[in-house]
Design a protein around this motif. Structure first.
Motif, PDB file in Angstrom:
ATOM      1  N   LEU A 104       0.846  -1.194   0.000  1.00 33.14           N
ATOM      2  CA  LEU A 104       0.000   0.000   0.000  1.00 33.14           C
ATOM      3  C   LEU A 104       0.883   1.246   0.000  1.00 33.14           C
ATOM      4  O   LEU A 104       1.899   1.301   0.694  1.00 33.14           O
ATOM      5  CB  LEU A 104      -0.908  -0.013   1.241  1.00 33.14           C
ATOM      6  N   ALA A 105       0.474   2.237  -0.788  1.00 32.61           N
ATOM      7  CA  ALA A 105       1.194   3.513  -0.848  1.00 32.61           C
ATOM      8  C   ALA A 105       0.195   4.648  -0.678  1.00 32.61           C
ATOM      9  O   ALA A 105      -0.862   4.645  -1.297  1.00 32.61           O
ATOM     10  CB  ALA A 105       1.929   3.653  -2.179  1.00 32.61           C
ATOM     11  N   GLU A 150       5.346   7.694  -2.504  1.00 32.64           N
ATOM     12  CA  GLU A 150       5.520   6.415  -1.820  1.00 32.64           C
ATOM     13  C   GLU A 150       5.329   5.253  -2.794  1.00 32.64           C
ATOM     14  O   GLU A 150       5.985   4.222  -2.677  1.00 32.64           O
ATOM     15  CB  GLU A 150       4.544   6.293  -0.648  1.00 32.64           C
ATOM     16  N   ALA A 151       4.430   5.442  -3.790  1.00 30.76           N
ATOM     17  CA  ALA A 151       4.249   4.405  -4.807  1.00 30.76           C
ATOM     18  C   ALA A 151       5.557   4.175  -5.548  1.00 30.76           C
ATOM     19  O   ALA A 151       5.905   3.027  -5.877  1.00 30.76           O
ATOM     20  CB  ALA A 151       3.144   4.803  -5.768  1.00 30.76           C
ATOM     21  N   SER A 193       9.757   1.457 -14.097  1.00 32.13           N
ATOM     22  CA  SER A 193      10.727   2.212 -13.292  1.00 32.13           C
ATOM     23  C   SER A 193       9.987   2.963 -12.199  1.00 32.13           C
ATOM     24  O   SER A 193       8.762   3.166 -12.274  1.00 32.13           O
ATOM     25  CB  SER A 193      11.503   3.211 -14.160  1.00 32.13           C
ATOM     26  N   ALA A 194      10.752   3.415 -11.181  1.00 31.07           N
ATOM     27  CA  ALA A 194      10.147   4.180 -10.093  1.00 31.07           C
ATOM     28  C   ALA A 194       9.616   5.506 -10.605  1.00 31.07           C
ATOM     29  O   ALA A 194       8.547   5.975 -10.172  1.00 31.07           O
ATOM     30  CB  ALA A 194      11.184   4.402  -8.984  1.00 31.07           C
ATOM     31  N   PHE A 218      -2.728   4.060  -3.140  1.00 33.53           N
ATOM     32  CA  PHE A 218      -2.487   3.140  -4.253  1.00 33.53           C
ATOM     33  C   PHE A 218      -2.019   1.793  -3.711  1.00 33.53           C
ATOM     34  O   PHE A 218      -1.503   1.691  -2.601  1.00 33.53           O
ATOM     35  CB  PHE A 218      -1.405   3.695  -5.183  1.00 33.53           C
ATOM     36  N   SER A 219      -2.214   0.761  -4.534  1.00 34.37           N
ATOM     37  CA  SER A 219      -1.571  -0.525  -4.257  1.00 34.37           C
ATOM     38  C   SER A 219      -0.570  -0.787  -5.371  1.00 34.37           C
ATOM     39  O   SER A 219      -0.810  -0.459  -6.537  1.00 34.37           O
ATOM     40  CB  SER A 219      -2.596  -1.663  -4.182  1.00 34.37           C
TER      41      SER A 219
END
Length: 894
Positions: A511-512, A517-518, A553-554, A580-581
């Motif tokens: 979880l974000a 954080e995602a 990618s991040a 978000f997940s």
């Protein structure tokens, strides 16, 4: 459930008609004519405050004026008067009433007339049929307490219908065809007597061989399922359910809830209860007639033998439409047929033996085809020709049935005048015959579905066998936490955690709270990855752009999350967004997208769903419904009934999916549905499946607080709570537990090791064999109706446990009294096992709330009589000449 006072409905000594009339065209007039002319042996008394006589019969002005108390009353007064009439009758001592009157709802004045009627009857235990029904007919008793337009002839078919119009239509249809009835019951609004009660009565009615039901809705599912399962073990039960349309499906938050429409759940319930569902009224009688032939088939593979190619093609089309399969002819059968058939025969199935086929050719073909192991039945078709006699072929078929009585043969002799003698000949020999291949095929599939449903009826799965107590408590805590926070929908990570606790494979999900954080979560799961929006208001995330796949990618993850957030805020500004997940992108070669889940039906309680998943799952509608609890047999049956099962079996270069992995998921979902009633709906979509196994990629769970309004499972699972270790006086340890279907073989083995005298004392007569049907009935029980506890000994050399003793308690439908029976293996007698078994079953009876337990014991069985006295049983007075003694023990139920 209760059949109390049903003797007053079906075998009354006297009948009163309240609301009788002489006025032409009135219901009261028709009722009087039917009752007075039906041939009833007892008195029929009419009640009308304004008439001196009804139909030349002395009339009574009031209920009080009746010279005797009627067993049965038929009430056809204005609705407002019905509660008062029922009250008078009940106080007078009348035990049952058929209420014809309609309009007993809540009126403009706020009166609930139906409730008042039932309250007037209840203190006197009076039974009510109706209201708003056309009545009850029992032709053999001369009872026509209805306003039907005719009195049917006597027969062995019982008809029970909610719709009066269906009753009259069926009676008219049956009269034209010479079909008779044991009983006809119009249930109407089912204020009291309902389908469960009627099935209970008819299951034990000797005059009834087949039961036909017309169902619009079931009011008490647990009661219905229990009674239906009992009836289906003893009689053929065929049902029509009105309302197949998808409009019956309720609104739901999940795909599973939307797919588990009411009709699909009814279909699953009928199959599980061993009932055969048909679609049309004429099919109902066809099915009853076909089942009455006692033909039995193993599967749906059919061999078609015909003298006309076109008729064979029509039969193949009908078989395909019904979901059956053509049997494959073996090479040996083809070679043998080549030797005796004309060169132009079809050399395949359908077996076309050419238009000039005589009786000898039919006989030769049947001899060969009857030995085929991969065929479940033979449909023999004859088309009239000028060169061969239809009767010759008919005689050949009749001879084949004599030579092979177990060979399922159906016949279709096409035509009119030429075919009529052959069809009459078949009827006289009780050989199944039909006037068209489509009807014959339909009959064959009725046999197949009935056999399949009977097998499902015998399945009694356990509950709580795969989920450990620690994981179960953790799952309950997870749900409690969500409910305590005011939520009714679990987050995706919570949903997957719940699945994981129940042993269902899941994809890692993190979880974000925000896009940044995602991005960091991408590093934890690695690429490629999947991003999903988390919101309790968004059920189907892909519909609103809430899913992004194949993120590598991040930085791409952060950008995708920001874009998703902005888009959804514009589209659904009121939707609460919780973040978000993030999960790894799972790519599996040749994988199928499946759906599996749980829904809550307002009638039958929790149901389990399986089918084709993905975005279009509701559009495709390829799904199967099952009632928990499930076992591997029932789960495989669910899978096999879907179209996606063909792909799961493998095709071309795609390897098959191991079905045991899917079966395991369905069983675990079934356990979840039984053990966690807080779960209202659960979706796994997609459940990805390929040769490597299964994994849940997405999940959604709706929860609710447990309350009395939650409908419990319609079928009681194996009651594991009654398992207990016991020890005999000499220290021998045994396991005492409820009997299970798989105990049949052990039960037979136990009986075989009992002496003839012990069996005679138990079964009140000589017991030369313990056939499969009897053993199955004793081992495959409905735990809502009866209990059988078995004492299991140490495993034998093959590792199988042996049954050393069994005690049984069968309660009446009112759950007031129950009859016991006990049997201890002969070599175990004298060690105290019988006493332990009886003590355990009496404890069970007390817990069940029974008022008394009784049993019949042969007078010569001194040991059993002494033990009964020690256990508190008292002997009822009986004729000293009787061979048996009735013993009874009463429980304090205060």
């Amino acid at each position: 459930m209760s059949i109390r006072n049903f003797d007053a409905i079906f075998s009354p000594r006297s009948i009163a008609l309240v609301g009788a009339s002489n006025e032409p065209g009135t219901v009261g007039r028709v009722l009087a004519e039917n009752l007075l002319r039906g041939g009833f042996a007892g008195p029929v008394m009419t009640v009308n405050p304004h008439e001196f006589a009804i139909q030349s019969t002395l009339n009574y002005r009031s209920i009080d004026a009746l010279p005797i108390t009627p067993d049965l009353a038929v009430v056809a007064t204005p609705a407002a008067a019905v509660p008062g009439v029922i009250g008078e009758l009940a106080r007078r001592g009348c035990r049952a009433a058929v209420v014809i009157s309609a309009g007993l709802g809540i009126g403009k004045d706020g009166r609930d007339l139906k409730r008042e009627m039932l309250e007037a009857a209840r203190p006197h235990l009076m039974r009510i049929v109706g209201p708003n029904c056309i009545g009850v007919i029992s032709p053999a008793k001369g009872i026509n307490a209805s306003f039907a337009h005719l009195t049917p002839r006597s027969g062995d078919i019982a008809l029970v219908s909610q719709s009066g119009a269906i009753v009259t239509s069926v009676l008219d249809w049956a009269d034209e065809r010479g079909i008779g009835f044991s009983h006809v019951m119009s249930l109407g609004d089912m204020g009291d007597v309902d389908f469960g009660d009627m099935l209970d009565f008819l299951a034990g009615d000797r005059a009834t061989r087949s039961i036909l039901l017309y169902v619009e809705n079931v009011t008490h599912a647990k009661k219905f399922m229990s009674a239906a399962r009992i009836a289906a073990r003893a009689k053929h039960v065929v049902v029509i359910k009105a309302g197949r349309s998808a409009e019956g499906a309720r609104a739901a938050q999940s795909h599973t809830g939307a797919l588990a429409g009411a009709d699909a759940v009814y279909d699953a319930a009928f199959r599980r209860a061993g009932l055969l569902r048909v679609g049309q009224l004429d099919e109902m009688f066809e099915a009853a007639a076909t089942l009455a032939t006692r033909l039995r088939v193993v599967d749906d593979r059919l061999t078609i033998l015909t003298n006309g190619g076109g008729a064979g093609v029509l039969a193949v089309d009908a078989l395909d439409a019904e979901g059956g399969r053509l049997a494959a002819l073996s090479d040996q059968a083809i070679a043998r047929l080549d030797a005796v058939m004309p060169a132009a025969w079809s050399r395949g199935n359908p077996v076309d033996i050419i238009g000039d086929a005589d009786g000898a050719r039919y006989a030769a073909a049947l001899e060969i085809l009857g030995e085929e192991q991969d065929s479940d039945a033979i449909l023999v078709i004859n088309c009239p020709t000028a060169v061969a006699s239809p009767m010759q072929g008919a005689q050949a078929v009749a001879d084949a049935t004599v030579q092979r009585p177990q060979l399922p043969i159906l016949t279709t002799w096409l035509g009119g005048t030429a075919a009529a003698p052959a069809r009459a000949f078949f009827a006289s020999r009780k050989i199944a015959t039909f006037d068209g291949p489509d009807k014959a095929i339909r009959a064959f599939m009725h046999l197949h579905r009935y056999r399949r449903n009977q097998e499902m009826l015998m399945e009694t799965p356990a509950a709580g066998v795969v989920i450990g107590p620690v994981d179960l408590e953790a799952a309950r805590a997870l749900v409690r936490q969500a409910l305590a926070s005011g939520r009714t929908v679990l987050t995706e990570p919570e949903s997957k955690q719940l699945l994981s606790l129940f042993g269902i494979p899941i994809v890692q999900t993190l979880l974000a709270a925000d896009p940044e954080e995602a991005g960091r979560r991408f590093q934890d799961v690695g690429g490629p990855a999947v991003l999903k929006i988390v919101s309790p208001a968004i059920s189907h995330k892909s519909d609103v752009g809430g899913v992004r796949l194949n993120i590598r990618s991040a930085e791409e993850m952060v950008a995708a999350a920001r874009t998703m957030l902005e888009s959804i805020r514009q589209t659904l500004p009121e939707a609460p967004l919780e973040g978000f997940s993030v999960q790894p992108m799972v790519v599996r070669a040749d994988a199928q997208e499946l759906i599996a889940g749980i829904a809550s039906d307002p009638t039958f309680g929790p149901v389990v769903l399986f089918g084709r998943g993905g975005k279009a799952t509701e559009v495709i509608g390829d799904r199967a419904i099952g009632l928990p609890p499930l076992n591997s047999v029932l789960a495989r049956e669910m899978i096999a009934s879907t179209r996606i099962s063909r792909l799961l079996a493998g095709f071309r270069d795609v390897p098959p999916v191991p079905l045991d992995r899917i079966v395991d998921v369905l069983i675990r979902l079934s356990e979840l549905a039984v053990l966690l009633p807080e779960v209202a709906e659960l979706d796994i979509n997609p459940l990805l499946a390929n040769a490597g196994g299964v994994i849940a990629l997405d999940a959604r769970v709706s929860v609710r607080a447990v309350s009395g309004a939650i409908v419990s499972p319609a079928i009681r699972p194996y009651p594991r709570e009654f398992e207990q270790p016991i020890e005999l006086a000499d220290g021998t340890p045994l396991l005492l537990r409820p009997i299970r279907p798989e105990d049949e073989a052990a039960l037979v083995a136990m009986v075989e090791r009992c002496t003839p005298r012990d069996l005679r004392l138990r079964f009140m007569g000589q017991m030369r064999a313990f056939p499969h049907q009897t053993a199955a009935r004793f081992s495959q029980i409905d735990y809502d109706r009866e209990m059988a506890l078995v004492a299991m000994g140490e495993p034998d050399e093959a590792g199988k446990l042996s049954i050393l003793g069994v005690v049984r308690l069968v309660s009446d439908p009112e759950n007031g009294a129950a009859e016991f029976a006990v049997l201890v293996r002969s070599d175990m007698k004298g060690r105290g096992l019988g006493y332990r078994l009886m003590t355990a079953i009496l404890d069970y009876g007390r817990r069940r709330g029974l008022q008394r337990v009784y049993g019949e014991i042969l007078r010569e069985n001194a040991t059993m009589l002494r033990m009964a006295r020690e256990l508190g049983f008292e002997t009822e007075e009986s004729d000293p000449q009787d061979d048996t003694v009735k013993v009874v023990v009463a429980f304090d139920t205060r």
